[in-house]
Design a protein around this motif. Structure first.
Motif, PDB file in Angstrom:
ATOM      1  N   ALA A   1       3.819   8.213   4.706  1.00 57.67           N
ATOM      2  CA  ALA A   1       4.036   7.327   5.862  1.00 57.67           C
ATOM      3  C   ALA A   1       5.428   6.712   5.853  1.00 57.67           C
ATOM      4  CB  ALA A   1       2.950   6.241   5.911  1.00 57.67           C
ATOM      5  N   LEU A   2       6.426   7.525   5.535  1.00 57.30           N
ATOM      6  CA  LEU A   2       7.807   7.016   5.584  1.00 57.30           C
ATOM      7  C   LEU A   2       8.280   7.054   7.034  1.00 57.30           C
ATOM      8  CD1 LEU A   2       9.245   8.861   2.477  1.00 57.30           C
ATOM      9  CD2 LEU A   2       8.486   6.496   2.619  1.00 57.30           C
ATOM     10  N   TRP A   3       9.238   6.202   7.352  1.00 53.71           N
ATOM     11  CA  TRP A   3       9.763   6.168   8.723  1.00 53.71           C
ATOM     12  C   TRP A   3      10.949   7.137   8.765  1.00 53.71           C
ATOM     13  CZ3 TRP A   3       9.457   0.940   6.492  1.00 53.71           C
ATOM     14  CH2 TRP A   3       8.170   0.431   6.616  1.00 53.71           C
ATOM     15  N   THR A   4      10.708   8.238   9.459  1.00 56.99           N
ATOM     16  CA  THR A   4      11.668   9.341   9.397  1.00 56.99           C
ATOM     17  C   THR A   4      12.960   9.067  10.178  1.00 56.99           C
ATOM     18  OG1 THR A   4      10.400  10.355  11.167  1.00 56.99           O
ATOM     19  CG2 THR A   4       9.983  11.168   8.950  1.00 56.99           C
ATOM     20  N   HIS A   5      12.986   8.009  10.989  1.00 59.58           N
ATOM     21  CA  HIS A   5      14.232   7.697  11.704  1.00 59.58           C
ATOM     22  C   HIS A   5      15.134   6.789  10.863  1.00 59.58           C
ATOM     23  CE1 HIS A   5      11.370   4.502  12.626  1.00 59.58           C
ATOM     24  NE2 HIS A   5      12.392   3.712  12.875  1.00 59.58           N
TER      25      HIS A   5
ATOM     26  N   PHE B   1       0.545   5.165   0.897  1.00 61.50           N
ATOM     27  CA  PHE B   1      -0.374   6.010   1.647  1.00 61.50           C
ATOM     28  C   PHE B   1      -0.341   7.451   1.146  1.00 61.50           C
ATOM     29  CE2 PHE B   1       0.659   2.428   4.280  1.00 61.50           C
ATOM     30  CZ  PHE B   1      -0.522   2.117   4.910  1.00 61.50           C
ATOM     31  N   GLN B   2      -1.440   8.146   1.433  1.00 63.13           N
ATOM     32  CA  GLN B   2      -1.567   9.547   1.012  1.00 63.13           C
ATOM     33  C   GLN B   2      -0.457  10.412   1.610  1.00 63.13           C
ATOM     34  OE1 GLN B   2      -5.469  11.137   1.757  1.00 63.13           O
ATOM     35  NE2 GLN B   2      -4.802  13.212   1.443  1.00 63.13           N
ATOM     36  N   SER B   3      -0.136  10.165   2.895  1.00 65.35           N
ATOM     37  CA  SER B   3       0.865  11.013   3.566  1.00 65.35           C
ATOM     38  C   SER B   3       2.264  10.409   3.462  1.00 65.35           C
ATOM     39  CB  SER B   3       0.480  11.163   5.034  1.00 65.35           C
ATOM     40  OG  SER B   3       0.531   9.900   5.661  1.00 65.35           O
TER      41      SER B   3
ATOM     42  N   MET C   1       0.831  -1.205   0.000  1.00 62.82           N
ATOM     43  CA  MET C   1       0.000   0.000   0.000  1.00 62.82           C
ATOM     44  C   MET C   1       0.867   1.258   0.000  1.00 62.82           C
ATOM     45  SD  MET C   1      -3.452   0.458   1.909  1.00 62.82           S
ATOM     46  CE  MET C   1      -4.314   1.928   2.295  1.00 62.82           C
TER      47      MET C   1
ATOM     48  N   ARG D   1       9.034   1.523  -1.761  1.00 63.26           N
ATOM     49  CA  ARG D   1       8.947   0.659  -0.574  1.00 63.26           C
ATOM     50  C   ARG D   1       7.914  -0.451  -0.780  1.00 63.26           C
ATOM     51  NH1 ARG D   1       7.305   3.531   4.901  1.00 63.26           N
ATOM     52  NH2 ARG D   1       5.349   3.723   3.775  1.00 63.26           N
ATOM     53  N   SER D   2       6.843  -0.105  -1.475  1.00 65.02           N
ATOM     54  CA  SER D   2       5.840  -1.141  -1.758  1.00 65.02           C
ATOM     55  C   SER D   2       6.311  -2.073  -2.866  1.00 65.02           C
ATOM     56  CB  SER D   2       4.525  -0.491  -2.181  1.00 65.02           C
ATOM     57  OG  SER D   2       3.945   0.131  -1.080  1.00 65.02           O
TER      58      SER D   2
END
Lengths: 292, 346
Positions: free
Chosen positions: B87-91, B83-85, B81, B148-149
């Motif tokens: 949703a990446l992992w910023t760390h 996502f609209q935002s 999936m 990523r997907s």
């Protein structure tokens, strides 16, 4: 720039606002210097300069030498370190699941759990101590219940090192939960869903996504708890053993009962030395968060 | 070969009052890109989240390649999936964001590097592996989210309004890129959007949704040219929907009338602005010019009928019209609806 009808700027330029900002911050800064920084410096000076019988002062590390060679002082320090460490670990073990539940639960029960977790904040330490004694102390509620069921009495944690641990953990739950909850607020639902989408189970989610994102909050929560626990007085005094004792009661007894103010101040400076390490952790974490 | 089948799926939220998705069925063929299009609250995102495993259907069955996935948790579904935002992992940096899912699958480090590099190349981010995701632009972040997907080679790619947070120019460029990648990989894709341009330009088929139900499923050109309901007609593109009455084969509304060979009764007349000819003089039904907008390549004339009903007409020479003029209206193509279904098309 917003301009009023009269043609005058509504907001002053940043340069002209700067002295007002500095003036506003000057009062609390001066108060901190007067009430905190100066007493610390004064205390350190008092422990390092000894008055000679023949008059005059001389530089001396005598009180520190005594503290670090005295078995009783060292066992008090190690009890304080042990209590602080155990409390910090227990606080994380207890508060992290509560904070995780509160953050990710949609149920109505979560509101009651939050109320219950925050409740200790409104209970004074002395009331908590007496409640503890009535429940877990000798012939307390637990003993009475066990007796009613014809079961043997428990070995009460009252007046053992575990007494202050239980009390301090209970007392520090609200602040720790609130700080962790605020950190968890920065972990978006979509970040969690994205991790589940790529195959992360509950443990991987916690370990790889949630904990790294709230590491600063964990550090702040632990720093706050450690600072409070290390110098705690009421709970260790009422619930703890007579000897060894934690640094708070130890300082008070040295000052009031043994009439050794210089030794008591030395104990305070050593306590401060340990606390400042965690204070620096907190400052570093805040500074890291504010770095653009 | 990855086929997604959704059969009679409904979702009623806990309160029992909101039926977000209502008895929805759809089959997405292998390599097909299907757009779920509808206004806010039409249930398209809820449906996508059910396919992704983030919502549980109240009833119905979903299968991928014949395998029932209705109650399979998201971490075990062969879906990916975006996502609209983002949703990446910023760390994590770009490489770690992409490698995370592969590490969880215990893929060998060499293979992880090869696959991450390949997918970064695919989305045009070669050499960005060590970059911190927070320092990337919105478009680059969206590419990382897509990569990523894709790196996990999902059977079904789910896109939840992935371009909504991007500016118009970037959105147009990225949707072309995503369509290219989708076609190159032949990956079955379900795409949620409320932007009709996006749906019309990208989809093999469009599902127009309203109140959790399907209004129409068809190819983009059919959806545009032959909308089956007044809702689809009004939702896709610009459409003049004029509510009036038919008597003796003539539709009339506030002084405007046109032949409509259907039985007498109420009807909604649908005319696209580009299918409405205007003339300043001549015989025919009349409207009054309210405003003329010149877009350079064409003009849009806002007209008022006698009862102040507003309609639009697209004209090649807007300079011929001025506000206040009365004009004759001659439709080149019309459709008519009654009781929510099409009754005439010409």
């Amino acid at each position: 720039m917003t301009v009023s009808d009269a043609g005058q700027p509504v907001l002053a330029a940043p340069e002209s606002r700067r002295p007002i900002g500095l003036l506003l911050v000057a009062v609390p800064v001066l108060l901190v210097i007067w009430l905190i920084i100066w007493p610390i410096i004064s205390a350190i000076i008092q422990t390092l300069w000894m008055r000679l019988p023949e008059g005059g002062d001389t530089f001396s590390l005598e009180t520190y030498r005594f503290f670090f060679s005295d078995g009783y002082s060292l066992s008090n320090l190690s009890l304080t370190l042990w209590t602080t460490g155990v409390c910090a670990i227990l606080l994380l073990v207890v508060c992290l699941p509560i904070a995780l539940y509160l953050r990710f639960s949609d149920s109505r029960i979560a509101a009651y759990v939050q109320g219950l977790a925050i409740f200790p904040m409104f209970v004074p330490s002395i009331i908590l101590s007496f409640a503890f004694i009535r429940v877990l102390g000798p012939n307390g509620t637990v003993d009475l219940l066990l007796n009613a069921m014809s079961l043997p009495k428990i070995r009460s944690p009252y007046l053992t090192p575990w007494g202050p641990v239980i009390g301090l953990v209970w007392d520090n739950i609200p602040l720790t939960v609130l700080i962790l909850l605020s950190g968890l607020g920065n972990v978006s639902n979509q970040a969690i869903e994205a991790a589940r989408d790529v195959g992360a189970g509950r443990f991987a989610l916690l370990w790889h996504i949630i904990l790294p994102r709230i590491s600063n909050s964990v550090l702040v929560a632990i720093s706050f708890a450690v600072l409070g626990i290390f110098s705690a007085f009421t709970l260790p005094y009422v619930l703890g053993p007579a000897a060894p004792e934690m640094m708070g009661p130890f300082m008070q007894r040295t000052f009031r009962e043994l009439y050794e103010p210089r030794t008591a101040i030395t104990q305070a400076v050593i306590t401060f030395g340990f606390c400042i390490v965690f204070g620096l952790f907190y400052v570093r974490s805040v500074a890291k968060n504010r770095t653009p | 070969m990855s086929v997604l089948k959704i059969k009679d799926v409904s979702k009623i939220f806990a309160s029992g009052q909101v039926r977000a998705v209502d008895n929805f069925s759809l089959e997405v063929a292998d390599g097909e890109l299907v757009c779920l299009l509808g206004p806010s609250g039409s249930g398209k995102s809820t449906l996508l989240r059910m396919v992704g495993g983030f919502e549980r259907p109240t009833s119905g069955v979903m299968t991928i390649d014949g395998e029932d996935i209705t109650h399979v948790p998201p971490e075990k579904r062969p879906t990916g999936m975006v996502f609209q935002s983002h949703a990446l992992w910023t760390h994590m940096n770009v490489f770690k964001n992409l490698a995370f899912g592969l590490k969880l699958r215990k893929v060998a480090p060499d293979e992880i590097k090869r696959r991450v590099d390949a997918v970064l190349d695919l989305v045009g981010l070669n050499g960005y592996g060590t970059r911190h995701v927070a320092k990337l632009s919105g478009g680059q972040q969206q590419r990382v989210a897509l990569a990523r997907s894709l790196v996990l080679e999902p059977k079904i790619l789910l896109l939840d309004e992935p371009f909504a947070s991007l500016d118009q120019h970037l959105r147009e460029r990225l949707r072309e890129e995503v369509r290219d990648i989708q076609q190159r990989l032949k990956i079955t894709t379900l795409f949620v959007t409320h932007g009709q341009d996006e749906a019309l330009s990208m989809a093999d088929r469009i599902v127009v949704m309203r109140d959790g139900r399907t209004e129409q499923i068809d190819r983009p050109e059919v959806i545009y040219r032959e909308p089956q309901t007044p809702f689809v007609a009004g939702f896709i593109g610009t459409m003049n929907l004029i509510e009036g009455n038919v008597a003796n084969g003539m539709f009339s509304k506030a002084g405007y009338s046109t032949p409509l060979p259907v039985s007498d009764g109420p009807a909604i007349l649908a005319i696209r602005p580009e299918a409405l000819d205007l003339a300043v003089t001549g015989e025919g039904s009349q409207g009054k010019v309210h405003r003329v907008t010149d877009y350079g390549t064409h003009g849009l004339v806002d007209l008022e009928l006698n009862d102040a009903t507003r309609i639009k007409a697209m004209v090649p020479h807007p300079d011929l019209f001025k506000a206040g003029q009365t004009v004759t209206l001659t439709p080149k193509a019309i459709a008519a609806y009654r009781d929510g279904v099409v009754i005439h098309r010409a």
